[in-house]
Design a protein around this motif. Structure first.
Motif, short mmCIF file in Angstrom:
data_model
loop_
_atom_site.label_atom_id
_atom_site.label_comp_id
_atom_site.label_asym_id
_atom_site.label_seq_id
_atom_site.Cartn_x
_atom_site.Cartn_y
_atom_site.Cartn_z
N ARG A 280 -23.37 22.09 -39.34
CA ARG A 280 -22.37 21.50 -40.26
C ARG A 280 -22.59 20.02 -40.49
N GLY A 281 -23.77 19.53 -40.10
CA GLY A 281 -24.13 18.17 -40.44
C GLY A 281 -23.82 17.12 -39.40
N LYS A 282 -23.44 17.53 -38.20
CA LYS A 282 -23.13 16.56 -37.15
C LYS A 282 -24.30 16.45 -36.17
N THR A 283 -24.53 15.22 -35.71
CA THR A 283 -25.43 15.01 -34.58
C THR A 283 -24.62 15.23 -33.31
N ILE A 284 -25.19 15.91 -32.34
CA ILE A 284 -24.47 16.17 -31.10
C ILE A 284 -25.09 15.39 -29.95
N GLN A 285 -24.27 15.15 -28.95
CA GLN A 285 -24.67 14.40 -27.76
C GLN A 285 -24.08 15.05 -26.52
N GLY A 286 -24.80 15.05 -25.42
CA GLY A 286 -24.30 15.62 -24.17
C GLY A 286 -25.19 16.79 -23.78
N ALA A 287 -24.76 17.62 -22.87
CA ALA A 287 -23.56 17.74 -22.11
C ALA A 287 -23.94 18.05 -20.66
N LEU A 288 -24.95 17.32 -20.17
CA LEU A 288 -25.43 17.56 -18.81
C LEU A 288 -24.35 17.20 -17.80
N ASP A 289 -24.15 18.05 -16.82
CA ASP A 289 -23.14 17.84 -15.79
C ASP A 289 -23.53 16.67 -14.89
#
Length: 343
Positions: A280-289
């Protein structure tokens, strides 16, 4: 003439899919590094540390010297805004933040303009870091999001936030007024950070869990929308990363309705959710515990590889689902950075 290098973090937030994701870590500045702990002993207290540009810039740069990270995040704290608005804030050793009684809305509203001036030292820290940081490494500014900051202002400390959540229903007008004040103060603060050298702006909504859909819209989504709108109206074009930690399924509606370029995902985020946000056009970041980062070993390696494989086919920033824990072995951080960057 050579074109200026565009940092990987900014390219990812532009929506690019890169050969490898940029990497930075929440709370990378401090806590787990011995050089940070030595530096911390030189400040009379934590707030004085945050407001000392020389020391705060050093804390920001320390992890950049140790690891080939792609971005630095300014060393500060989300509770500097309520203090700048006139509420008493201090930190108890081993227990965390404490806040005095909540001032009246009239008192707080009268301090919004002055609050930005009282936070000028953070701008000076950013200027110092940007002057020393290599051009290919990005600089991140940040603020606590209004709902999260309001929970501390209402409860006077970190807690399970039941009093703040009850406040939503018992004192709706006061809460809405408080959020409006925090939107204005936060937007001004972030504009100042961008003008001082921050290339990315992050909103930390650390306490987004446990909210019903309508309340989430009211206390999280609308304030975030308003902050971005005010920052854009001031002529600042720096991309935003929003972090609605603990929001669960509501992360998708957040992504649809909030004009942030990046969405930070917490530890519980499924790989499929991240891929839907990317689509949907978003850059994502994460999600390492962060607990797994502390534990290390083959399980950590496997999870890093799974995240790289699961999200690396779209715009992605490698990061944690929450901040680095103080007792995390430095060797584990080094191992993850090497696995992501190849160096």
């Amino acid at each position: 003439m050579n074109q200026p290098v565009r940092p990987l973090l900014l390219r990812a937030l532009d929506g690019e899919t890169l050969k490898r994701p940029p990497i930075w870590l929440m709370r990378q500045a401090g806590r787990s590094l011995p050089e940070y702990r030595e530096l911390r002993t030189r400040a009379k207290d934590f707030i004085a540390f945050c407001h000392n540009p020389e020391m705060a810039a050093e804390a920001t740069l320390q992890p950049m010297r140790r690891f080939p990270l792609d971005a630095a995040i300014v060393f500060a704290d989300i509770l500097l805004i309520p203090r700048a608005l006139g509420q008493e804030v201090w930190f108890e050793a081993g227990e965390g933040p404490r806040l005095g009684p909540l001032p009246s809305l009239e008192t707080l509203a009268g301090e919004v303009e002055a609050s930005t001036e009282r936070l000028a030292s953070i701008g000076e820290t950013l200027k110092r870091v940007r002057a020393e940081l290599e051009p290919e490494r990005a600089l991140i500014g940040f603020a606590g999001a209004p709902w999260t900051v309001a929970t501390y202002m209402i409860e006077g400390r970190g807690s399970e936030r039941s009093a703040a959540r009850s406040f939503i229903y018992e004192h709706p007008d006061i809460l809405d007024g408080l959020l409006r004040i925090l939107v204005d103060a936060t937007a001004r603060y972030l504009v100042m950070q961008a003008r001082a050298g921050a290339q990315v702006l992050k909103l930390f909504e650390s306490w987004a869990e446990g909210l019903s859909e309508d309340v989430f819209e009211r206390v999280v989504v609308r304030p975030h929308q308003a902050i971005v709108a005010q920052v854009r109206a001031a002529g600042v074009t720096a991309p935003f990363i929003g972090f609605p930690r603990g929001a669960g399924a509501l992360v998708e509606s957040y992504g649809e309705s909030t004009p942030v370029q990046g969405i930070a995902l917490d530890t519980q985020a499924p790989l499929a959710l991240g891929r839907r946000l990317q689509a949907r056009g978003k850059t994502i970041q994460g999600a390492l515990d962060n607990l797994l980062l502390r534990a290390g070993g083959p399980t950590l390696d496997a999870r890093v590889d799974a995240l790289l494989e699961g999200w690396g086919q779209g715009p992605y920033i490698f990061n944690l689902g929450h901040g680095v824990l103080p007792d995390t072995p430095v060797a584990n951080i080094q191992r993850v950075v090497e696995r992501v960057t190849g160096r």
